[in-house]
Write a protein that holds these residues in place. Structure first.
Motif, PDB file in Angstrom:
ATOM      1  N   LYS A  40       0.822  -1.217   0.000  1.00  0.00           N
ATOM      2  CA  LYS A  40       0.000   0.000   0.000  1.00  0.00           C
ATOM      3  C   LYS A  40       0.850   1.259   0.000  1.00  0.00           C
ATOM      4  O   LYS A  40       0.655   2.157  -0.821  1.00  0.00           O
ATOM      5  N   SER A  41       1.782   1.352   0.948  1.00  0.00           N
ATOM      6  CA  SER A  41       2.605   2.559   1.056  1.00  0.00           C
ATOM      7  C   SER A  41       3.453   2.760  -0.189  1.00  0.00           C
ATOM      8  O   SER A  41       3.601   3.892  -0.675  1.00  0.00           O
ATOM      9  N   MET A  48       2.526   9.576  -5.796  1.00  0.00           N
ATOM     10  CA  MET A  48       2.999  10.920  -5.471  1.00  0.00           C
ATOM     11  C   MET A  48       4.381  11.235  -6.020  1.00  0.00           C
ATOM     12  O   MET A  48       4.950  12.288  -5.718  1.00  0.00           O
ATOM     13  N   GLY A  49       4.953  10.335  -6.827  1.00  0.00           N
ATOM     14  CA  GLY A  49       6.253  10.595  -7.444  1.00  0.00           C
ATOM     15  C   GLY A  49       7.421  10.488  -6.492  1.00  0.00           C
ATOM     16  O   GLY A  49       8.540  10.899  -6.827  1.00  0.00           O
ATOM     17  N   LEU A  50       7.197   9.938  -5.289  1.00  0.00           N
ATOM     18  CA  LEU A  50       8.287   9.796  -4.322  1.00  0.00           C
ATOM     19  C   LEU A  50       9.146   8.572  -4.618  1.00  0.00           C
ATOM     20  O   LEU A  50      10.312   8.517  -4.232  1.00  0.00           O
ATOM     21  N   ASP A  51       8.557   7.577  -5.251  1.00  0.00           N
ATOM     22  CA  ASP A  51       9.288   6.400  -5.715  1.00  0.00           C
ATOM     23  C   ASP A  51       9.000   6.229  -7.204  1.00  0.00           C
ATOM     24  O   ASP A  51       7.847   6.370  -7.628  1.00  0.00           O
ATOM     25  N   ALA A  52      10.025   5.921  -7.975  1.00  0.00           N
ATOM     26  CA  ALA A  52       9.832   5.689  -9.413  1.00  0.00           C
ATOM     27  C   ALA A  52       9.476   4.223  -9.642  1.00  0.00           C
ATOM     28  O   ALA A  52      10.106   3.328  -9.082  1.00  0.00           O
ATOM     29  N   PRO A  53       8.456   3.939 -10.450  1.00  0.00           N
ATOM     30  CA  PRO A  53       8.112   2.547 -10.742  1.00  0.00           C
ATOM     31  C   PRO A  53       9.252   1.835 -11.465  1.00  0.00           C
ATOM     32  O   PRO A  53       9.951   2.441 -12.283  1.00  0.00           O
ATOM     33  N   THR A  54       9.419   0.572 -11.162  1.00  0.00           N
ATOM     34  CA  THR A  54      10.359  -0.255 -11.924  1.00  0.00           C
ATOM     35  C   THR A  54       9.809  -0.483 -13.331  1.00  0.00           C
ATOM     36  O   THR A  54      10.555  -0.553 -14.304  1.00  0.00           O
ATOM     37  N   ALA A  55       8.492  -0.585 -13.415  1.00  0.00           N
ATOM     38  CA  ALA A  55       7.803  -0.713 -14.707  1.00  0.00           C
ATOM     39  C   ALA A  55       6.391  -0.170 -14.531  1.00  0.00           C
ATOM     40  O   ALA A  55       5.892  -0.032 -13.422  1.00  0.00           O
ATOM     41  N   GLY A  56       5.761   0.150 -15.661  1.00  0.00           N
ATOM     42  CA  GLY A  56       4.400   0.679 -15.620  1.00  0.00           C
ATOM     43  C   GLY A  56       4.391   2.171 -15.358  1.00  0.00           C
ATOM     44  O   GLY A  56       5.432   2.835 -15.272  1.00  0.00           O
ATOM     45  N   ARG A  57       3.196   2.729 -15.231  1.00  0.00           N
ATOM     46  CA  ARG A  57       3.061   4.155 -14.988  1.00  0.00           C
ATOM     47  C   ARG A  57       1.805   4.439 -14.181  1.00  0.00           C
ATOM     48  O   ARG A  57       0.865   3.644 -14.159  1.00  0.00           O
ATOM     49  N   VAL A  58       1.794   5.584 -13.529  1.00  0.00           N
ATOM     50  CA  VAL A  58       0.629   6.016 -12.781  1.00  0.00           C
ATOM     51  C   VAL A  58       0.462   7.515 -12.993  1.00  0.00           C
ATOM     52  O   VAL A  58       1.430   8.275 -12.968  1.00  0.00           O
ATOM     53  N   THR A  59      -0.781   7.934 -13.239  1.00  0.00           N
ATOM     54  CA  THR A  59      -1.065   9.348 -13.464  1.00  0.00           C
ATOM     55  C   THR A  59      -2.135   9.835 -12.492  1.00  0.00           C
ATOM     56  O   THR A  59      -2.967   9.068 -12.019  1.00  0.00           O
ATOM     57  N   TYR A  65       2.598  12.794 -11.427  1.00  0.00           N
ATOM     58  CA  TYR A  65       2.615  13.868 -10.426  1.00  0.00           C
ATOM     59  C   TYR A  65       3.694  14.909 -10.717  1.00  0.00           C
ATOM     60  O   TYR A  65       3.443  16.124 -10.638  1.00  0.00           O
ATOM     61  N   ALA A  66       4.894  14.457 -11.073  1.00  0.00           N
ATOM     62  CA  ALA A  66       6.019  15.373 -11.253  1.00  0.00           C
ATOM     63  C   ALA A  66       5.839  16.314 -12.440  1.00  0.00           C
ATOM     64  O   ALA A  66       6.512  17.346 -12.532  1.00  0.00           O
TER      65      ALA A  66
END
Length: 321
Positions: A40-41, A48-59, A65-66
């Motif tokens: 979850k965290s 929130m752009g605090l961690d970069a995904p290893t793969a995939g994307r989130v908007t 976010y960035a």
């Protein structure tokens, strides 16, 4: 709106999030549930752009976010209420945040009043209780009047009045057409606040449905049956016994029955001349449904306490001799 597509996050060769996709819709409160270590965290940090995904994307609202020019006006988040400059007052903490986005003093005063911080606005944050720190974190999340609000354990440390306030706030924000995404370990609170649930376990989505759909699909329907005597309850227990039927005696004359419809219970009582004083269908709880969903996803299982209770009882008896 929050949209995740094929999100993966790996730390040191160990996957924390494994190819998850979901959409958090505006106009409703979406709860985010899962056992400790479920991801979850990590997922919220990637949103929130605090961690970069290893793969995939989130908007969020169509962009990562960035890439938002004024992110506080797009998405407000409470992820860690302790992430504040403890020597500042609540007012100056919020003013410093507001200055980064050209947000005026009136809005700072508005969120201070909204979150009940008026009496302590000029006090150092380092002296705040856990509950007041949560209120400050929520004030910061609302500062930019964002379209999307993300709250991680927002009722942590709050008193009953504060819990009710957060529930009302979340639902009012959703009623305005905003996207509200929140996590909580309090199932009773989530059942009263959320419209939709996303449940994650071991880094994978294991449920993505409305609260009612999850209750209907996983919850165990039960019926409370009260007879006029213990003898009547015993007779009815024998009459109802069968494959898939579970009967629990709660007290003399009171049964809790699952696996059979209330109408069939009433018919059996009539045929065996058992007087039934109460026949109440019971709504399966969200906690039961959640525990059923995540039964195989929990990383750490608590031990059986019965042995401890027996040892305590034995020790008490020995001490009394």
């Amino acid at each position: 709106m929050i949209e995740a597509q094929g999100l993966v996050k790996v730390y040191g060769g160990k996957p924390a999030v494994q190819d998850i996709s979901f959409t958090v819709q505006p106009g409703k409160v979406t709860g985010f549930l899962g056992p400790n270590g479920a991801g979850k965290s990590t997922t919220m940090r990637m949103i929130m752009g605090l961690d970069a995904p290893t793969a995939g994307r989130v908007t969020v609202n169509g962009l990562p976010y960035a890439r938002h020019k004024a992110p506080l006006r797009q998405v407000g988040a409470l992820l860690d209420a302790k992430a504040v400059h403890t020597s500042r007052s609540a007012y100056h903490h919020l003013r410093a945040m507001a200055a980064t986005h050209g947000i005026g003093r009136k809005r700072v005063h508005d969120v201070i009043e909204l979150t009940g911080l008026g009496a302590v606005a000029n006090k150092r944050v380092g002296g705040f209780s856990l509950g007041m720190g949560q209120r400050l974190g929520i004030a910061a999340a609302l500062l930019g009047d964002p379209q999307t609000v993300i709250l991680d354990e927002p009722v942590n440390g709050l008193d009953p009045e504060g819990v009710l306030w957060v529930r009302t706030l979340a639902r009012s924000l959703a009623a305005e057409g905003r996207t509200v995404f929140l996590s909580s370990h309090l199932m009773s609170e989530m059942s009263q606040t959320a419209d939709h649930l996303i449940v994650i376990g071991r880094g994978r989505i294991i449920a993505d449905a409305s609260v009612q759909e999850i209750l209907d699909g996983r919850g165990r329907a039960r019926t409370r049956v009260r007879t006029d005597s213990a003898e009547g309850a015993n007779l009815l227990t024998g009459a109802l016994a069968g494959p898939g039927v579970t009967i629990e005696a709660r007290e003399a004359g009171l049964l809790e029955v699952s696996g059979i419809e209330p109408r069939a219970i009433a018919q059996a009582a009539l045929e065996h001349r058992v007087l039934v004083c109460e026949l109440t269908p019971l709504q399966a709880s969200l906690e039961e449904a959640y525990l059923d969903l995540t039964r195989d996803e929990v990383e750490y299982h608590s031990g059986d306490l019965s042995g401890i209770h027996d040892d305590i009882a034995a020790g008490t008896a020995a001490a009394g001799k």
